[in-house]
Design an enzyme around this catalytic site. Structure first.
Site, PDB file in Angstrom:
ATOM      1  CG  HIS A 193      -1.921   0.962   1.372  1.00 40.72           C
ATOM      2  ND1 HIS A 193      -1.690   2.261   1.751  1.00 40.72           N
ATOM      3  CD2 HIS A 193      -3.258   0.876   1.155  1.00 40.72           C
ATOM      4  CE1 HIS A 193      -2.839   2.924   1.777  1.00 40.72           C
ATOM      5  NE2 HIS A 193      -3.807   2.114   1.410  1.00 40.72           N
TER       6      HIS A 193
ATOM      7  CG  ASP B 117       0.692  -2.440   5.942  1.00 42.72           C
ATOM      8  OD1 ASP B 117      -0.246  -2.680   6.731  1.00 42.72           O
ATOM      9  OD2 ASP B 117       0.548  -1.759   4.912  1.00 42.72           O
TER      10      ASP B 117
ATOM     11  CD  GLN C 291      -6.644  -4.671   3.782  1.00 41.56           C
ATOM     12  OE1 GLN C 291      -7.562  -5.462   3.998  1.00 41.56           O
ATOM     13  NE2 GLN C 291      -6.861  -3.396   3.535  1.00 41.56           N
TER      14      GLN C 291
ATOM     15  CE  LYS D  99      -7.007  -0.227   6.085  1.00 43.01           C
ATOM     16  NZ  LYS D  99      -7.924   0.117   5.000  1.00 43.01           N
TER      17      LYS D  99
ATOM     18  CB  CYS E 175      -3.856   3.316  -1.576  1.00 45.51           C
ATOM     19  SG  CYS E 175      -5.042   4.630  -1.353  1.00 45.51           S
TER      20      CYS E 175
HETATM   21  N1  PLP Z   1      -1.734  -0.809   4.504  1.00 46.01           N
HETATM   22  C1  PLP Z   1      -2.665  -1.526   3.890  1.00 46.01           C
HETATM   23  C2  PLP Z   1      -2.312  -2.905   3.409  1.00 46.01           C
HETATM   24  C3  PLP Z   1      -3.950  -1.007   3.697  1.00 46.01           C
HETATM   25  O1  PLP Z   1      -4.859  -1.736   3.071  1.00 46.01           O
HETATM   26  C4  PLP Z   1      -4.224   0.302   4.164  1.00 46.01           C
HETATM   27  C5  PLP Z   1      -5.541   0.911   3.936  1.00 46.01           C
HETATM   28  O2  PLP Z   1      -6.275   0.519   3.059  1.00 46.01           O
HETATM   29  C6  PLP Z   1      -3.225   0.997   4.821  1.00 46.01           C
HETATM   30  C7  PLP Z   1      -1.982   0.417   4.977  1.00 46.01           C
HETATM   31  C8  PLP Z   1      -3.456   2.371   5.360  1.00 46.01           C
HETATM   32  O3  PLP Z   1      -4.318   2.317   6.435  1.00 46.01           O
HETATM   33  P1  PLP Z   1      -4.817   3.649   7.139  1.00 46.01           P
HETATM   34  O4  PLP Z   1      -5.362   4.521   6.046  1.00 46.01           O
HETATM   35  O5  PLP Z   1      -5.871   3.187   8.082  1.00 46.01           O
HETATM   36  O6  PLP Z   1      -3.653   4.278   7.803  1.00 46.01           O
END
Ligand code: PLP
Length: 485
Positions: A201, A278, A281, A304, A442
């Site tokens: 992401h 990260d 998900q 999430k 993203c």
């Molecule tokens: N990392 C992953 C894999 C995501 O899917 C997302 C959001 O869709 C993020 C990071 C960013 O999350 P946040 O916008 O809640 O900081």
């Protein structure tokens, strides 16, 4: 332990007291679905009428069930995972959108919240409002207790014994920025390398680009294989004495890929590199253990995982957090302040300047307790079966191309429909009450690896059902029929 049919025993998925359904239509040649009597696990086949598609036999099914099964806690509720009971806790699943029952398949963007979370947040603002720490009065003590219990729940979720390794942040994005700005600024130098997988992401890429530019370090992408797995040979070749950090997703939000994080981390450590995972998900889909992964940093967003927006978690190994300079200054993060010299509070507070999102932590605590009250291995097994079902069902739609089919992927189904613009398709599905996402998600480098700029994504959570998938497939077929006619 797995049963001869490959589905886990003891997870509750096969043990719900109902025989496997033997109904359902066989599907046409070339459908990719199994026409014969491959039983659907009872957990998937709860609704009257049964499913329309058979579950395809998964070559790796035994392995996946084994992953889901052995950790069944002795205290697991009898009956395993009851999706209908869970659905009753999510009021939004019972509303209509555009005249149709809501089918929420946008869980990758955010999950719905159980009523327990809404109640905890309402309770905080209506009865429990106070700032935390340092307070001498009763409400401050109560709010502090909720806040610190939220931290302990997050520690339990991630498998660390030390709640001091849990830093509250706004979400995954802020967690990565914190590490980049604090650890990165202190530890990266000219020519150092940061390996970032092509499945990331943007929030696990752009913060590294910013600090790399400042420190004159270099970003090196770990490429993808055609099925969406990370190319492990390329990874091994990229690792070297210059590698200082590896930024890895635990589950891709666009491909669903779950990389072998423990193995990749062990390799990175051989070169002295740190690994940031990260987990945005991952955490809602399967149990996570940062100790087993040996991750140096692990990030997730509350929203999430059934909790409110604006609250998230950064896990960091204590010795790393303790060596990291503050990245923001202010109240809450100091020990003593003078014009000549200021000393800082111990971790995690040193990295938490200002008043935190106390109401958000109240909601996070409720969400994590809610999740802990479920039989998680059974829920994971249920989601895995549902993902396999959805993959097979979507494969019956002519002209539909699924992106990413790595073994063991989570329930993220990203696709294109020939002759249909992704945004227009998402809009048409919305007219049927079906919420999916369209766009670049993203994750532009991940889509670019497949020659794409945009796609539709249906992302599953533990409250989705076979009926949701059937509704999605028939709505797509309806769009197809309309545009053909
Ligand atoms: N990392 C992953 C894999 C995501 O899917 C997302 C959001 O869709 C993020 C990071 C960013 O999350 P946040 O916008 O809640 O900081």
């Amino acid at each position: 332990m797995t049963t001869p049919d490959g589905f886990g025993r003891g997870t509750g998925v096969t043990g719900m007291g109902r025989p496997p359904l033997d109904t359902g239509s066989s599907t046409g040649p070339g459908s990719g679905l199994v026409p014969g009597p491959v039983p659907l696990p009872a957990a998937l086949a709860h609704a009257a009428g049964g499913p329309r598609y058979w579950l395809p036999q998964q070559p790796d099914q035994a392995a996946r069930a084994a992953r889901a099964d052995p950790a069944t806690p002795p205290s697991a509720p009898p009956g395993g995972f009851d999706v209908e009971a869970v659905r009753r806790d999510f009021p939004q699943l019972h509303r209509k959108v555009n005249g149709h029952p809501l089918v929420w398949l946008d869980n990758g963007a955010t999950t719905l919240k159980p009523r327990q979370v809404a109640e905890a947040v309402a309770e905080h603002y209506s009865m429990g409002t106070s700032n935390v720490h340092r307070g001498a009065h009763t409400l401050a003590k109560q709010a502090t207790q909720v806040y610190e219990e939220g931290r302990e729940e997050a520690a339990k979720l991630l498998g660390t014994q030390d709640a001091g390794e849990i830093v509250f942040v706004r979400g995954t994005t802020e967690a990565v920025n914190l590490v980049a700005q604090s650890w990165g600024r202190a530890n990266l130098g000219v020519g150092d390398e940061i390996l970032v997988s092509a499945a990331e992401h943007h929030s696990n890429l752009v913060p590294w680009q910013l600090i790399a530019k400042e420190r004159r370090a270099r970003i090196r992408p770990i490429p993808l294989l055609p099925d969406g797995q990370l190319d492990q040979d390329a990874y091994r070749d990229l690792l070297g004495s210059r590698t200082k950090l590896v930024a890895l997703t635990h589950a891709s939000n666009v491909l669903g890929t779950v990389p072998p994080v423990a193995e990749m981390t062990a390799l990175a450590h051989r070169y002295g590199a740190k690994v940031l995972v990260d987990g945005a998900q991952a955490v809602s889909h399967f149990p996570v253990d940062v100790t087993a992964l040996d991750a140096d940093f692990y990030a997730f967003s509350g929203h999430k995982i059934f909790a409110p927006t604006g609250i998230g978690v950064l896990f960091g190994k204590r010795e790393l957090l303790e060596a990291m300079p503050p990245w923001q200054g202010g109240g809450n993060m100091i020990d003593s302040v003078g014009f000549e010299e200021t000393s800082y509070a111990p971790v995690p507070h040193r990295l938490e300047a200002g008043t935190g999102h106390i109401g958000g932590v109240a909601g996070l605590r409720a969400a994590l307790r809610y999740l802990a009250g479920l039989n998680r291995p059974a829920a994971t097994a249920y989601e895995e079966q549902l993902t396999a079902y959805a993959t097979g069902a979507l494969a019956t739609v002519p002209g539909l191309r699924l992106i990413g089919d790595a073994p063991g992927k989570i329930g993220v189904l990203t696709f294109l429909l020939a002759g249909t613009d992704p945004m227009a398709l998402a809009g048409a599905l919305d007219q049927q009450g079906i919420a999916v996402r369209a766009g670049h998600h993203c994750a532009q480098p991940a889509l670019a690896a497949f020659g794409l700029q945009s796609a539709v994504r249906a992302s599953l959570a533990l409250y989705n059902t076979v009926q949701d998938i059937d509704a999605l497939v028939s709505a797509i077929q309806g769009v197809q029929a309309t545009s053909a006619g």
